[in-house]
Enzyme design. Structure first.
Site, short mmCIF file in Angstrom:
data_model
loop_
_atom_site.label_atom_id
_atom_site.label_comp_id
_atom_site.label_asym_id
_atom_site.label_seq_id
_atom_site.Cartn_x
_atom_site.Cartn_y
_atom_site.Cartn_z
CB SER A 80 -1.03 0.03 1.12
OG SER A 80 -2.01 1.01 0.77
CG HIS A 85 2.17 14.51 5.71
ND1 HIS A 85 2.03 14.77 4.37
CD2 HIS A 85 1.44 13.38 5.95
CE1 HIS A 85 1.25 13.86 3.83
NE2 HIS A 85 0.89 13.00 4.76
CB CYS A 100 -3.87 -3.74 2.10
SG CYS A 100 -3.08 -3.06 0.65
#
Length: 135
Positions: A80, A85, A100
């Site tokens: 995935s 940030h 996943c």
């Protein structure tokens, strides 16, 4: 009769493999003076190393550097994605790992905390997909 009683003539049906769990890990933490997040090169190298430590596979990388020095870094994974940030003016880093696949999310996050010298770490975990409806 040819083939009569031959072993393995009819294979037993295999049970369907369970879909891997889908989990969003959200980490918020404080940066320290030792946090190597001001330069996208070391940040990318540490993020990649953390994913590999968790048995994940990086397929692609993209980033944006903002005028204030903040960085958004996204690693597209076979399992995935990982996004990082930074907000240098707030001494803050937010990391999201959506898993996943067979990646070890807690291991990836633990490595990021260690490699990025983070403090005041808070991790939330959210089940996604059908398993979220059962929990």
């Amino acid at each position: 009769m040819p083939g009569k009683g031959a072993p393995g003539a009819q294979a037993e049906p295999r049970p369907p493999r369970a879909a891997p769990p889908k989990v969003l890990y959200a980490l918020d933490a404080a940066l320290t003076s030792l946090s190597p997040v001001a330069d996208v090169g070391p940040l990318t190298a540490h993020a990649t190393a953390a994913v590999q430590a968790g048995r994940g596979n990086v397929l692609d990388v993209s980033h944006v550097i903002f005028p204030n020095g903040a960085i958004t870094l996204v690693l597209i994974l076979a399992e995935s994605h990982l996004s990082i940030h930074t907000w240098p003016e707030e001494n803050l880093i937010a990391i999201d790992l959506f898993s996943c696949g067979a990646i070890d999310g807690p291991k990836v996050l633990g490595e990021l905390v260690r490699l990025l010298a983070l403090e005041s770490v808070r991790v939330r975990q959210l089940a996604r997909g059908a398993q979220a409806d059962r929990g």
